[in-house]
Design a protein around this motif. Structure first.
Motif, PDB file in Angstrom:
ATOM      1  N   LEU A 191      11.915  32.456   3.602  1.00 21.90           N
ATOM      2  CA  LEU A 191      11.322  31.249   3.882  1.00 21.90           C
ATOM      3  C   LEU A 191      11.542  30.826   2.498  1.00 21.90           C
ATOM      4  O   LEU A 191      11.880  29.283   1.902  1.00 21.90           O
ATOM      5  N   ARG A 192      11.883  31.392   0.671  1.00 19.23           N
ATOM      6  CA  ARG A 192      11.693  31.558   0.236  1.00 19.23           C
ATOM      7  C   ARG A 192      13.802  30.174   0.040  1.00 19.23           C
ATOM      8  O   ARG A 192      13.599  29.717  -0.426  1.00 19.23           O
ATOM      9  N   TRP A 209      14.702  29.665   2.185  1.00 16.91           N
ATOM     10  CA  TRP A 209      14.732  27.553   3.362  1.00 16.91           C
ATOM     11  C   TRP A 209      13.643  27.056   2.291  1.00 16.91           C
ATOM     12  O   TRP A 209      14.537  25.551   2.676  1.00 16.91           O
ATOM     13  N   THR A 210      13.003  27.522   1.560  1.00 16.21           N
ATOM     14  CA  THR A 210      12.133  26.059   0.685  1.00 16.21           C
ATOM     15  C   THR A 210      13.702  25.386  -0.185  1.00 16.21           C
ATOM     16  O   THR A 210      13.541  24.747  -0.616  1.00 16.21           O
ATOM     17  N   TYR A 233      15.653  22.874   2.097  1.00 15.78           N
ATOM     18  CA  TYR A 233      14.736  22.030   2.142  1.00 15.78           C
ATOM     19  C   TYR A 233      14.716  20.683   1.436  1.00 15.78           C
ATOM     20  O   TYR A 233      14.987  19.327   1.730  1.00 15.78           O
ATOM     21  N   PHE A 234      14.260  21.256   0.501  1.00 18.78           N
ATOM     22  CA  PHE A 234      13.530  20.930  -0.613  1.00 18.78           C
ATOM     23  C   PHE A 234      14.498  20.226  -1.612  1.00 18.78           C
ATOM     24  O   PHE A 234      13.764  18.994  -2.722  1.00 18.78           O
ATOM     25  N   GLY A 284       7.607  18.688   5.554  1.00 19.50           N
ATOM     26  CA  GLY A 284       8.616  20.563   4.552  1.00 19.50           C
ATOM     27  C   GLY A 284       7.086  21.205   4.157  1.00 19.50           C
ATOM     28  O   GLY A 284       6.374  22.137   4.810  1.00 19.50           O
ATOM     29  N   LEU A 340       5.014  25.179   5.038  1.00 20.28           N
ATOM     30  CA  LEU A 340       5.161  25.808   4.073  1.00 20.28           C
ATOM     31  C   LEU A 340       3.409  26.303   3.997  1.00 20.28           C
ATOM     32  O   LEU A 340       3.206  27.354   3.924  1.00 20.28           O
ATOM     33  N   LEU A 370       3.755  28.187  -2.242  1.00 22.17           N
ATOM     34  CA  LEU A 370       5.240  28.365  -2.604  1.00 22.17           C
ATOM     35  C   LEU A 370       5.305  26.828  -2.470  1.00 22.17           C
ATOM     36  O   LEU A 370       5.905  26.315  -2.809  1.00 22.17           O
ATOM     37  N   TRP A 404       5.878  25.753  -6.171  1.00 25.77           N
ATOM     38  CA  TRP A 404       7.526  25.817  -6.223  1.00 25.77           C
ATOM     39  C   TRP A 404       8.150  24.474  -5.640  1.00 25.77           C
ATOM     40  O   TRP A 404       9.230  24.098  -6.003  1.00 25.77           O
ATOM     41  N   ALA A 405       7.983  24.094  -3.926  1.00 24.73           N
ATOM     42  CA  ALA A 405       8.229  23.481  -3.373  1.00 24.73           C
ATOM     43  C   ALA A 405       8.756  21.916  -4.416  1.00 24.73           C
ATOM     44  O   ALA A 405       9.511  21.300  -4.821  1.00 24.73           O
TER      45      ALA A 405
END
Length: 842
Positions: free
Chosen positions: A634-635, A637-638, A641-642, A749, A753, A760, A763-764
Motif C-alpha cells: 500500500l505504501r 501504491w501511494t 499513484y500520487f 485516491g 487510503l 497515509l 503523506w500522499a
C-alpha cells in the motif's frame, strides 16, 4: 439523541452545520487563493528584480515548502490537529509569513550574476529558498491538515475539501492577475497575505469569527492602501545588471513614469546617456538624436526617439531602411516597435502609411507622452494588439511588414532567453506575416550578430522554412545583410527581381553592410566591410536556404533549427555538444550560468529530485512503526499513484499555459485563463467525483489529455481570428472538460487510503506536492528539447498509468461520498459514541 430532538431543532442544527461547512470551505479557499497569488506575484517580482531563469528557479524551489507540509503532517500529525482553531492559526501564520518573506528576500543583497565569483551569494541563495518556503509550507499545511482531519472531526468529505482548495486557487489566480495588471507585484503580495489572514478569520469557530473577520478585513484594506500610497519600503530592488539599473546610473537620468501593463512592469525614463541605434552604419558621421527609453520588467531597453522624421538624418543609414529603399512609398506594417524607432525609420525613408501593432498600451502612452512624437504623425495608425493576433485577424495587406527588433543584445553564451517563449519568431508566425503581404511585398526582420553564429542563423533558417511551407524557393526569396552587430533578413516570397538585387547591392555597398545571403551571392561580397576572423555566417545561411537540412542542425555546436509554435524558444541554442565547454568555464567567466539556461534547469531538477526523496522518505524513517501499518504494498501504491497525479497535472498544465500564450496573446492572460479553468474545473470534478467511476474516469482522462494538444493546435488558427472575449471563452471551453476529469483522481485516491490506512493521507498530500515541483522543472526541460506536444503526451501517459493503479470500488468511499456531513452539529467530535457513529457511517 435524534429521537428526543424536535423537528425544528433538527432543522436549526442542519442550518448551523451547513453554515459552518461553508465557513470552513471558504476559509480554506481563501488560504489556497493566497498561496497561488503569492506564487504568481513572486514570478513577476523575480522576473523584474533578477532575470527570467532565476524567477523560475526561485519559485520552483520555494514550492517545495508546499510539498514539505504534507511530509511534516505525516511525520507529526499533531501539527494539524485541533480542528478549526489550529487551521485558523496555520492560515494566520501563512498570511504573516507571506508578507514577511517578501520583505526579507527583497532586503537580501543577492545578485544572481555575481554567483560566478562571489561565494557569499550561495549563502544568500540558500536564505532565499528557506525564507520563501515558509509561507508555502503553512499554506500547504492548512490544506493537508483539513484533508487529514476535516472528515473525522467535522464530517467534511475530502472531495469537498480538495475541491474548495482547487477552486480557491483558481479564483486567487484571477485576483492576482487583475491586481498585478493595475497595482503591481508589491500590492499583489500584500493582498495575498491579506487573503490568508481573512481566511484565518473565517476558519475561526463561530463565536470568535465576527470580530476576527472584521479585524482581518481591516488589516487587509490597510495593507493594500500602504502598498498603493507608500510604496517605498516595499519597492522592488533591481539587479545592477538590469538595463533600467544601468541607465539610471547615468547622471541626470530619471524615471518619468512606472506602470504595470498586464503584469509587465513598464518604466519610461529620460537620460542623456541613451543612444541606441541598432543597425546604424559605421559610415554615419552625425550625432545620434536625443532619446528617452522604455524598459520592460526592468530590462529590454527600447529607445524612444525625440526627433521628427524630417530631422532624422541617421534613419537612411540604418539596416532597417533596406525594405523601404526597395519599396519607396510603401504602406507598411510595423510589429511591436516598443519605443517606435522602426516607425521613425519607416517614415524617414518615405513610407506613405505606417500601421503599428503594439501589444503594450503603456508603451504607446510612453511614446505619446512627449510632444511632437511620431505617433502624432498623420501617416501613422496605432493599434493596441498582440503581433500574432493582429496578423491573423487583419484583412489588410501591406507592401512592407517590419518585425521590429525588441530584444537587447545578450551573448548567446549567457542563455538569457533560453526559457522565454517568443511566438513572434516561429515558422508559423513568419507564414502569417507572409500572408499579409501584397504581391511583390517584403517581410523584414532584424536580430543580433552572435559569435559564433547562432541567433542570426536561426532567423534565416526560420524565414527559409516559412517560405518553403508557403510554396516558395528560399534561395531565391531571401536576402540577408550584416553590420558589425546586427543582421536584417528581407523576404520576397516570389523571389527577388534583378532590379531589387541591384538596389540592395547598391544600398549595402554605400553603407558598408556585408551580404550574408542573396540569390547570386559571391564570396567576395560576404566579409568586406565588417570583417570577422571566422566568417561562417554566409556558409551556414546558404546551407539553411538550399533545402531542409536536419544534418546541418544536428551537426552544429548550437541549436539553430527553426523555432516552431510547438517549440517557440527562439533564444534556446544549447546542445549537448557544448556541455564540456560550459562545465570547463563555469566559475571562470562573468557569465552567471555558463552557456545556457538549460543547465540551470538541470541543476534545479537534480535538487528537486533530491529534496523529493528526502521529503517522501523522512516520514517513514521518523515513524516507521506507525506508517508501516497498511503494508509495504500500500505504501508503494501511494508513492506511485500520487506521484503520477502530481507529474500528470503539471505535464498537462504547463504546456497548456505556454500554448495559450499564442491563443490569447499575452502571457498574463494565458496564465490566468488556463489556471482558472483547470483549477476551478478540477474543483468541480472533485465535488462530483463520487458520481464518476474511478477507473473509467481515469481512462477517459488519459484519452482526453492525449487528444487535447492536437485539438488546441487544430483550432488555434480559427480562434486567433475571434475577438478577445470570444478567445477567452473558447480557451475555457477547451480546457474545462480536461480539468474536470483531472479533479476526480486525487479524491478517489484519498478515499481508497481512508478505507485502508488513513494515516497515509497527509503523506500522499506531501508526495503529490513534492513530485509536482519535479514535474514543473522536468516539463520545462522536456519542452525545450522536444516541444509542448511531447510533454502533454507524457502527461496523458502519467494519467494512463494512474488509471492502471485505480482500484475497483469495494464500498462507498468514506469522506468522498459526503456521508459524514449528516452529523447534527459541525463541531469537533470527541466522544467515543460519536466516533463510533462516524466510523460506522463510512
Amino acid at each position: 439523541m435524534a429521537a428526543n430532538t424536535t423537528g425544528g431543532e433538527t432543522i436549526h442544527d442542519a442550518i448551523d452545520a451547513g453554515t459552518a461547512s461553508i465557513a470552513l470551505l471558504a476559509g480554506l479557499g481563501l488560504a489556497s487563493a493566497s498561496g497561488l497569488a503569492f506564487e504568481i506575484a513572486l514570478t513577476r517580482v523575480f522576473a523584474v528584480t533578477q532575470f527570467y531563469h532565476f524567477a523560475f528557479l526561485t519559485v520552483s524551489l520555494a514550492l517545495l515548502g508546499f510539498g514539505a507540509s504534507g511530509s511534516a503532517l505525516a511525520a507529526y500529525p499533531q501539527l494539524g490537529r485541533g480542528g478549526a482553531r489550529r487551521w485558523a492559526a496555520l492560515a494566520a501564520v501563512q498570511g504573516v509569513t507571506t508578507i514577511a518573506a517578501y520583505v526579507v528576500v527583497n532586503r537580501l543583497p543577492f545578485d544572481s550574476f555575481a554567483i560566478a565569483w562571489d561565494r557569499r551569494q550561495l549563502a544568500y541563495l540558500v536564505a532565499f529558498y528557506l525564507v520563501l518556503a515558509v509561507p508555502f509550507f503553512f499554506g500547504g499545511a492548512v490544506v493537508g491538515a483539513m484533508l487529514q482531519d476535516a472528515g473525522r472531526v467535522y464530517g467534511l468529505g475530502s472531495n469537498r475539501v480538495y475541491g474548495a482548495s482547487l477552486a480557491g486557487s483558481g479564483l486567487g489566480c484571477l485576483v492576482a492577475v487583475g491586481v498585478l495588471a493595475s497595482l503591481g507585484a508589491e500590492a499583489t503580495i500584500l493582498l495575498a497575505g491579506a487573503m490568508a489572514l481573512i481566511g484565518a478569520a473565517v476558519l475561526q469557530p463561530s463565536p470568535r469569527r465576527r470580530p476576527s473577520l472584521v479585524a482581518a478585513v481591516g488589516v487587509a484594506v490597510a495593507l493594500v492602501a500602504v502598498a498603493v500610497s507608500v510604496p517605498g519600503p516595499l519597492e522592488m530592488r533591481l539587479s545592477p545588471y538590469k538595463d533600467l539599473s544601468a541607465a539610471l546610473r547615468y547622471p541626470t537620468s530619471a524615471i518619468v513614469a512606472t506602470s504595470w501593463d498586464g503584469g509587465t512592469r513598464i518604466d519610461h525614463l529620460e537620460s542623456e546617456g541613451i543612444r541606441s541605434l541598432p543597425g546604424l552604419s559605421l559610415t554615419y558621421t552625425g550625432v545620434p538624436p536625443p532619446q528617452d527609453g522604455i524598459t520592460f520588467d526592468g530590462d529590454d531597453l527600447s529607445p524612444i526617439p525625440l526627433v521628427r522624421p524630417e530631422d532624422a538624418a541617421f534613419a537612411t543609414s540604418m539596416l532597417a531602411a533596406a525594405p523601404f529603399v526597395l519599396r519607396p512609398g510603401a504602406d507598411a506594417l510595423v510589429l511591436e516597435p516598443r519605443g517606435g524607432l522602426d516607425v521613425l525609420v519607416a517614415l524617414a525613408n518615405g513610407a506613405d502609411t505606417v500601421t503599428v501593432a503594439e501589444p503594450y498600451r503603456d508603451a504607446i502612452a510612453a511614446v505619446r507622452r512627449r510632444a511632437g512624437n511620431i505617433y502624432d504623425d498623420s501617416r501613422v495608425r496605432v493599434v493596441a494588439a498582440d503581433t500574432r493576433t493582429f496578423v491573423e485577424r487583419t484583412e489588410e495587406h501591406f507592401d512592407v511588414v517590419d518585425l521590429a527588433l525588441t530584444a537587447p543584445y545578450r551573448p548567446v553564451a549567457s542563455g538569457a532567453y533560453s526559457l522565454g517563449e517568443d511566438y513572434r519568431m516561429t515558422v508559423e508566425a513568419f507564414e502569417a506575416y507572409l500572408g499579409v503581404l501584397r504581391p511583390g511585398g517584403l517581410l523584414a526582420a532584424a536580430r543580433w550578430v552572435q559569435v559564433p553564429p547562432s541567433e542570426e542563423t536561426r532567423l534565416i533558417a526560420t524565414a527559409a522554412e516559412a517560405v518553403r511551407r508557403s510554396g516558395g524557393d528560399p534561395a531565391a526569396a531571401i536576402v540577408a545583410l550584416r553590420s558589425y552587430r546586427n543582421v536584417i533578413v528581407v523576404v520576397r516570397p516570389g523571389g527577388f527581381a534583378a532590379g531589387d538585387l541591384m538596389t540592395i547591392r547598391d544600398f549595402a555597398g554605400r553603407l558598408r553592410f556585408d551580404l550574408v545571403a542573396a540569390p547570386d551571392l559571391t564570396p567576395d561580397e560576404t566579409n568586406r566591410f565588417n570583417a570577422v576572423p571566422d566568417e561562417r555566417y554566409s556558409a551556414l545561411a546558404a546551407a539553411a536556404l538550399s533545402s531542409p537540412n536536419p544534418d546541418l542542425y544536428a551537426a552544429y555546436a548550437f541549436d539553430i533549427a527553426p523555432a516552431t509554435d510547438d517549440r517557440p524558444f527562439f533564444g534556446h541554442f544549447f546542445t549537448w555538444a557544448q556541455a564540456a565547454d560550459v562545465l570547463a568555464t563555469l566559475g571562470h567567466t562573468w557569465q552567471p550560468f555558463g552557456g545556457a539556461g538549460y543547465f540551470v534547469l538541470l541543476a534545479l531538477l537534480a535538487l528537486a529530485v533530491l529534496a523529493a526523496v528526502v521529503l517522501i522518505l523522512a516520514p517513514l524513517a521518523l515513524h516507521r512503526r506507525r506508517t508501516g501499518r497498511g503494508g509495504a504494498g500500500l505504501r508503494w501504491w501511494t508513492v506511485g499513484y500520487f506521484s503520477l497525479l502530481g507529474a500528470g497535472f503539471l505535464f498537462v498544465e504547463i504546456p497548456l499555459v505556454q500554448r495559450y500564450i499564442l491563443l490569447l496573446g499575452r502571457p498574463a492572460s494565458a496564465f490566468a485563463v488556463v489556471l482558472f479553468a483547470v483549477l476551478v474545473a478540477s474543483g468541480i470534478g472533485s465535488l462530483v467525483s463520487p458520481r464518476i467511476p474511478w477507473r473509467r474516469g481515469a481512462m477517459l482522462l488519459a484519452v482526453v489529455a492525449l487528444v487535447c494538444p492536437f485539438v488546441v493546435t487544430w483550432v488555434t488558427p480559427a480562434v486567433l481570428q475571434l475577438p478577445a472575449a470570444a478567445r477567452v471563452a473558447a480557451g475555457v471551453a477547451l480546457i474545462a472538460p480536461l480539468g474536470l476529469l483531472m479533479g476526480i483522481m486525487f479524491p478517489w485516491g484519498l478515499a481508497y487510503l481512508e478505507r485502508r490506512a488513513d494515516h497515509l493521507v497527509a503523506w500522499a498530500w506531501g508526495i503529490n506536492g513534492t513530485v509536482s515541483v519535479i514535474a514543473a522543472v522536468a516539463a520545462a526541460v522536456l519542452a525545450l528539447s522536444f516541444g509542448f506536444t511531447a510533454v502533454l503526451v507524457l502527461g496523458a501517459a502519467c494519467y494512463g498509468a494512474a488509471a492502471a493503479l485505480a482500484r475497483p470500488p469495494q464500498s462507498s468511499p468514506a469522506r468522498v461520498s459526503g456521508t459524514n456531513a449528516t452529523c447534527s452539529r459541525l463541531s469537533p467530535i470527541t466522544s467515543p459514541l460519536a466516533s463510533s457513529v462516524n466510523r460506522h457511517s463510512v
